[in-house]
Design an enzyme around this catalytic site. Structure first.
Site, PDB file in Angstrom:
ATOM      1  N   SER A  51       0.823  -1.199   0.000  1.00  0.00           N
ATOM      2  CA  SER A  51       0.000   0.000   0.000  1.00  0.00           C
ATOM      3  C   SER A  51       0.868   1.265   0.000  1.00  0.00           C
ATOM      4  CB  SER A  51      -0.957  -0.029   1.200  1.00  0.00           C
ATOM      5  OG  SER A  51      -1.903   0.996   1.119  1.00  0.00           O
ATOM      6  N   ASP A  77       0.262  -4.113  -3.975  1.00  0.00           N
ATOM      7  CA  ASP A  77      -0.856  -3.178  -4.148  1.00  0.00           C
ATOM      8  C   ASP A  77      -0.444  -1.756  -3.774  1.00  0.00           C
ATOM      9  OD1 ASP A  77      -3.292  -3.427  -5.366  1.00  0.00           O
ATOM     10  OD2 ASP A  77      -4.438  -3.645  -3.522  1.00  0.00           O
ATOM     11  N   HIS A 153      -7.629  -5.028  -1.138  1.00  0.00           N
ATOM     12  CA  HIS A 153      -6.398  -4.364  -0.760  1.00  0.00           C
ATOM     13  C   HIS A 153      -5.845  -4.821   0.591  1.00  0.00           C
ATOM     14  CE1 HIS A 153      -3.503  -1.077  -0.854  1.00  0.00           C
ATOM     15  NE2 HIS A 153      -3.908  -0.668   0.329  1.00  0.00           N
TER      16      HIS A 153
END
Length: 239
Positions: A51, A77, A153
């Site tokens: 992230s 991600d 996610h």
């Protein structure tokens, strides 16, 4: 992290680079005090982040530009803000294909549901500032795996980490274990290929992706790895 708007990552990137510099200068001496026969191989450093952490390690690759030897960078991600024009500082994506040069082989893992959201919550990984755009912008060699269904996610995290992550990001209604097992496995296989010079596991994941514990899109690849990595993986149109 799921909420990305207005968070400045400059200090995190700076501090992480300082840690790398400290490792280069001091880790041999520090380890030898306790383990005098141990010699760490500093040519096999890898940067991995999820992230916002994915944005951090990719930004580090740009800023380092080969000045500190690392072997690979892996973004799980990665997210660079809310949308083009509203990126977290310092912005990484250029929105121009083949413009981000990490100087090392790069792996991107993405999730289909990352760009979707529950009511009242923003998208955790908006489509135009997440894994797809990073893959487009990155200079070869770069590989990408995208989970096609069910997982989102935050499903890269283990079960039970925090119930709030199940609320803010769309993802599976069941166990995260298959997703976290795949993410950990493909990272381990890629690292084995890059720093261990053993390509069989990554070859198997890439060519037999339909056997993964999650449903994947066809893996993508840009460019070839340097010969010393000895990684022979067919391009997408050869599968």
């Amino acid at each position: 992290m799921g909420f990305t708007i207005s968070y400045n990552a400059t200090h995190e990137i700076r501090d992480a680079i300082h840690v790398l510099k400290w490792i280069q200068a001091n880790i041999n001496c520090a380890i030898s005090v306790v383990f005098p026969e141990t010699k760490p191989d500093l040519s096999k450093l890898a940067l991995v982040g999820h992230s916002r952490g994915g944005k951090v390690v990719l930004s580090m690759g740009i800023q380092l530009n080969g000045t500190i030897p690392i072997s690979t960078i892996i973004g799980l991600d990665p997210v660079d803000g809310d949308r083009q024009g509203i990126q977290t500082d310092p912005p990484v994506l250029t929105f121009k294909e083949n413009t981000l040069n990490m100087t090392v082989p790069t792996l991107i893992v993405g999730t289909r549901h990352g760009s979707e959201n529950w009511p009242l919550f923003p998208q955790c990984a908006p489509e135009n500032v997440s894994h797809k755009q990073f893959y487009k912008d990155l200079i070869e060699p770069v590989y990408q795996f995208v989970v096609a269904k069910e997982y989102g996610h935050m499903d890269i995290l283990d079960d039970g980490i925090c119930e709030l992550t199940e609320l803010e990001c769309m993802g599976t209604a069941g166990s995260r274990a298959p997703m976290s097992r795949f993410a950990g496995g493909v990272v381990a296989a890629f690292l084995q290929a890059i720093v261990g010079n053993n390509t069989c596991f990554f070859n198997d994941v890439f060519t037999n992706y339909e056997s993964a514990p999650v449903i994947l899109e066809v893996p993508q690849q840009k460019g070839e790895l340097p010969q010393n990595h000895n990684l022979q993986v067919p391009l997408q149109d050869e599968l």
